[in-house]
Motif scaffolding. Structure first.
Motif, short mmCIF file in Angstrom:
data_model
loop_
_atom_site.label_atom_id
_atom_site.label_comp_id
_atom_site.label_asym_id
_atom_site.label_seq_id
_atom_site.Cartn_x
_atom_site.Cartn_y
_atom_site.Cartn_z
N TRP A 114 0.84 -1.19 0.00
CA TRP A 114 0.00 0.00 0.00
C TRP A 114 0.88 1.24 0.00
O TRP A 114 1.87 1.30 0.72
N ASP A 115 0.50 2.22 -0.82
CA ASP A 115 1.24 3.48 -0.82
C ASP A 115 0.56 4.53 0.06
O ASP A 115 0.97 5.68 0.08
N GLY A 116 -0.51 4.11 0.76
CA GLY A 116 -1.21 5.05 1.62
C GLY A 116 -2.19 5.92 0.86
O GLY A 116 -2.94 6.68 1.44
N TYR A 138 3.87 2.06 2.81
CA TYR A 138 3.16 1.90 4.08
C TYR A 138 3.19 0.47 4.59
O TYR A 138 3.24 0.23 5.78
#
Lengths: 425, 276, 291
Positions: C41-43, C259
């Motif tokens: 996840w990159d947030g 993340y």
């Protein structure tokens, strides 16, 4: 007995008091219903060079739209803290009404979030024509424009002519061969030639690397990712440049102090630094500073006069439920980015912008800023710096890989390999 | 024998003096640095300022609105400290003085909280405070600070309560004290040193906290002193000397509180003691 | 019987506030950390479940190994150097020499001053060009030892670690508080027997404050695992990641939009810390049963 009771009741009283107080604080915050309130967390406050003019522009806007729109600025001068907050906001779906960000490479992530307002419908030809060409290159995702580019940064060479004269050098070298010859002379005269640093984000050395990479690989060098041989070659030259700097360059995280104290003769940095040269440079440093483009690399694909230039700040808008509010926000953005206001900020602060404005004879324009602008207009091409051209992870790894390179832990090939690996997570 | 005693005294004095110099140095440097110009500070960090820039203090006080931030910090830190001390002593009392099955499990779970990297919890804390409807209120910070230090406070206070001998409690029971009276009349007074120690740390960490003070608030009316200190940092440069002046101003209450709290411990000592 | 029900309501009432706060500010966030650690996840965009892949990637990662090593060294150094020094100073102060109250305040100063100022001062002390340390070495004729302390692969981590170990105020406060609750009657009896103050400290005070020493050792080790600000401000983890620590690495991964990895690091830290706490308690309990 009494004392003990006091010990116990005190916390309870304090607690109730604080609840009451904070409740009061909340009530005071809600304004009249008809007025649209726009929240703008901003870094252009406090000691920032744009702070005074920016505050005036917000004030003017609020006066002109009294009773209808009110822009409220939340002051967060510390940029690292600002970024933490903005990102938390976007992740949790509470993006602020307006915010700014510096690195276009970060912007791409924000665009993907789905929490920003699509500005495409508002960006008519008239508004767009006030910007420089290519200004919107990094502003769109999936065919939609999500940010308005604002401040522009160029980072040419700043050099100290007094120290150059002391070492018997006239003018700034045109090629890297000449540059190293000049640096030898400076070194022989007991002067540390150029500031380099691997602390913090390695800013100044990252700019040298950016200059080298495109001087060797040409303006299209980032098209092949990090596989272009120019990245290895540039690393070799950069390592050599660390022979011509101060003894604390590995680990140094203050970009300007050596140059301001006349302990180095050359610094790569942008227009925002001019104010500090004037105010903090010792022995009238300002009078001996000149601007030049970085040298060309013999046999490289780059052309003389190349400039590193990049969007230094973009403005974005959080997704709005209320169409009216969205329009109000855009109204403010148009006001803020109007050529007249941009001209005011630019002349007062020394910063450059992607919005065009006319300078008349009556305007007092700062000397170094003018030189930078001239150099930029004369440049055959303008190319963003390394960190803006790679992913945030690669940018963050740069100072680590660089210190490894300088200390001999990595070869230039391993240096590039180290950068590539940062992306694989 | 006498010579030994003399040598012992000499050695003790030497050790204490060495630590005195070592721990006093940062404070002296900070005060000195706060009187310099930024160029002086970066160019030659250890030379005395010439002339001293008292203007840094004026600058710090005026431009960063320290006065109003100050009162917010006082209110928030005191409330968080009082609340934390109360909640933690209550929990520590049950966990320390009563044996029940879930006790050790609850205690172990609570104290693992000491090592949770709180600075990595921005997203959950922000969500939590918004869900509670507390965003941009002082109560948000009071609750957050109370909670963040809770594991540490429980850990410290329980440690002190554990060393209270059982006979004292039995005496209290014979006097007809119930659960609550025993807590307020016997346990709290005796373990005051522990509670005060925990409160000292709690006050300081609330006073110095920055990340959540920034993240969970947006208006000037609820912000704390730490925001005022960062006022002198900007994107490209930091005005360190004014920032240091603000830091010097900000640590005066911390030092005062520390002294007040620590004197509590000493009066405990003169009252005669219990441990054994 | 009556006493049990009474106790039960009291206990629940007294534990409830702490448990509620703990659930909201620790259990929920830690649950979040663990769940995100299983995602890529990159947030920003939508996350994807990847199982334990973030963890397996960490174990092949050089920076992760360096960070763990540095944290463990730090934890042991605090427990074995800082805590004993704090005990020593607390014992000396407990004898109430002249000016001991003032000393108690001054020893705590470094913990009151913000980290920004302290690290900037040490950065300046270690500086290669104008640093006090190099000037001092020159003064005593050891100029060949001059060094870019924070910029060397071998010297950077020790430099970051060492100076803080001598700031003993934190643990001194805890230990001094405990010493102050030791009954004077013990010492009176010992004095009559002709024991010197040092003998008294060794045979009476130390055994009595053992529980608090265990508390301090635990806290010291946890501190060592949580170090962050000092490293961020002094070296940013450099050169070549040689001074990296877990929380700094975590913070950088958040900045890099990684993340999943960042939260996997958070989980590792919590597990590691739990193990450390358990071990310390075992050790001290074993020592107790020896007596």
């Amino acid at each position: 007995m009494n004392k003990r009771r006091l010990l116990l009741t005190l916390p309870a009283i304090l607690l109730i008091l604080s609840i009451l107080l904070s409740a009061c604080g909340e009530n005071a915050n809600s304004g009249e219903a008809s007025e649209i309130e726009i929240k703008f967390p901003s870094i252009w406050v406090a000691k920032d060079s744009k702070a005074a003019t920016f505050a005036q522009i917000v004030k003017d806007f609020n006066e002109q739209n009294q009773g209808k729109i009110k822009v409220v600025v939340e002051e967060i001068p510390d940029y690292a803290a600002y970024e933490d907050k903005i990102r938390t906001n976007i992740t949790t779906g509470t993006a602020p009404d307006i915010f700014s960000f510096d690195n276009p490479a970060d912007g791409e992530f924000y665009y993907k979030s789905g929490n920003l307002a699509d500005l495409t419908p508002y960006l008519d030809e008239q508004w767009k024509s006030t910007f420089l060409d290519h200004a919107f290159d990094n502003a769109a995702f999936d065919g939609k424009v999500y940010s308005i580019p604002f401040e522009f940064g160029v980072t040419p060479v700043l050099y100290n002519t007094k120290l150059f004269k002391q070492a018997g050098i006239a003018g700034f070298p045109k090629t890297y061969g000449e540059l190293f010859a000049a640096f030898d002379k400076l070194k022989a005269a007991g002067i540390a030639p150029a500031t380099q640093m691997t602390g913090g984000d390695g800013w100044v050395s990252m700019l040298w690397y950016s200059q080298l990479v495109s001087a060797i690989g040409g303006p299209d060098v980032y098209k092949h990712g990090l596989d272009d041989p120019a990245f290895v070659q540039a690393a070799e030259v950069l390592k050599k440049l660390f022979d011509y700097t101060t003894g604390d360059a590995v680990g140094l995280d203050n970009a300007g102090s050596h140059f301001l104290n006349q302990q180095t003769a050359v610094l790569l940095n942008g227009p925002w630094f001019i104010g500090r040269i004037k105010k903090e440079g010792i022995d009238h440093l300002y009078d001996s500073v000149e601007v030049a483009p970085a040298p060309v690399y013999e046999g490289g694909k780059g052309q003389p006069g190349q400039y590193i230039g990049f969007t230094q700040a973009s403005l974005a808008v959080g997704k709005q439920k209320d169409k009216k509010k969205e329009e109000a926000i855009v109204k403010f953005l148009k006001y803020l980015t109007s050529p007249d206001n941009v001209k005011k900020i630019s002349l007062d602060s020394g910063a450059l912008f992607v919005i065009k404005y006319e300078v008349t004879k009556d305007d007092t324009v700062e000397r170094l800023q003018t030189e930078m602008k001239k150099g930029m207009e004369a440049a055959p091409y303008i190319i963003p710096h390394f960190r803006a051209s790679v992913s945030p992870a690669v940018g963050a790894e740069f100072p680590q890989a660089l210190s490894g390179l300088v200390l001999g832990k990595y070869t230039p090939e391993q240096f590039v390999e180290q950068l590539k690996q940062a992306d694989s997570k | 024998m006498k010579l030994n005693a003399l040598l012992e005294k000499l050695l003790s004095r030497t050790i204490l003096s060495l630590f005195l110099v070592y721990t006093l140095f940062p404070m002296l440097w900070l005060v000195m640095a706060s009187l310099k110009t930024n160029v002086e500070l970066l160019g030659d960090p250890f030379r005395f300022p010439s002339p001293p820039q008292f203007g840094n203090y004026v600058n710090a006080f005026k431009s960063a609105h320290l006065a109003s931030l100050f009162s917010n910090s006082i209110l928030i830190s005191f409330s968080a400290t009082a609340l934390n001390a109360l909640v933690a002593s209550m929990a520590a009392y049950v966990l320390s003085r009563y044996k029940f099955k879930l006790g050790p499990v609850i205690f172990s779970t609570l104290i693992t909280g000491i090592l949770v990297p709180v600075s990595a919890l921005m997203v959950p804390y922000f969500t939590l405070i918004r869900t509670l409807g507390l965003y941009d209120t002082k109560l948000a910070l009071i609750l957050t600070y109370t909670a963040i230090s809770l594991p540490l406070s429980v850990f410290i206070i329980k440690g002190f309560m554990d060393s209270i001998p059982g006979e004292l409690e039995e005496a209290a029971l014979l006097d007809g004290c119930d659960f609550y009276q025993k807590f307020f009349r016997v346990i709290v007074p005796i373990s005051r040193t522990g509670i005060v120690t925990a409160a000292t740390f709690q006050f300081l960490s609330s006073w110095n906290e920055f990340l959540y003070a920034m993240l969970l608030t947006s208006s000037e009316q609820v912000r704390t002193l730490q925001m005022g200190i960062r006022y002198f940092a900007s994107q490209f440069t930091t005005d360190f000397t004014s920032m240091f002046a603000a830091i010097v101003i900000s640590i005066i209450p911390s030092v005062a509180m520390y002294s007040v709290f620590q004197n509590q411990i000493i009066s405990g000592l003169t009252q005669g003691s219990v441990k054994g | 019987m009556q006493r049990t029900t009474h106790f039960r309501t009291g206990a629940i009432l007294f534990l409830l506030p702490a448990l509620l706060l703990f659930a909201a500010f620790f259990l929920y966030p830690v649950g979040y950390v663990v769940i995100v650690s299983l995602m890529k996840w990159d947030g920003m965009s939508s996350p994807g479940f990847v199982g334990l892949r973030n963890y397996s990637a960490l174990f092949h990662d050089e920076v992760f190994r360096t960070s763990i090593r540095n944290n463990l060294i730090w934890a042991c150094a605090e427990a074995m150097i800082q805590v004993p020094l704090a005990i020593l100073v607390a014992l000396l102060l407990a004898r109430k020499p002249k000016g001991w109250k003032l000393l108690r305040t001054i020893y705590f100063f470094p913990h009151v001053i913000s980290g920004i100022a302290i690290t900037m001062m040490w950065g300046a002390i270690y500086n290669n060009e104008r640093g006090l340390l190099n000037s001092f070495l020159r003064l005593i004729g050891l100029s060949e030892w001059e060094h870019n302390w924070l910029g060397g692969l071998g010297s950077a981590f020790p430099s970051v670690l060492v100076y803080g170990l001598l700031y003993i105020g934190y643990f001194m406060v805890i230990i001094l508080a405990d010493i102050s609750s030791v009954s004077q009657s013990y010492y009176e009896a010992a004095s009559i027997d002709g024991a010197t103050r040092t003998q008294q400290d060794w045979h009476i005070t130390l055994p009595l404050i053992k529980g608090t020493v265990a508390t301090c050792v635990t806290l010291a080790m946890v501190n060592g695992l949580r170090q962050f600000e000092q490293v961020l401000l002094l070296t940013g983890g450099g050169p070549a990641n040689s001074t990296s620590v877990l929380v700094l690495y975590l913070y950088k991964e958040l900045q890099n939009f990684h993340y999943g990895t960042a939260n996997a690091l958070g989980t590792v830290l919590i597990v590691l810390g739990g193990l450390v706490i358990l071990t310390v308690r075992r050790l001290f309990n074993a020592a107790k049963s020896d007596m």
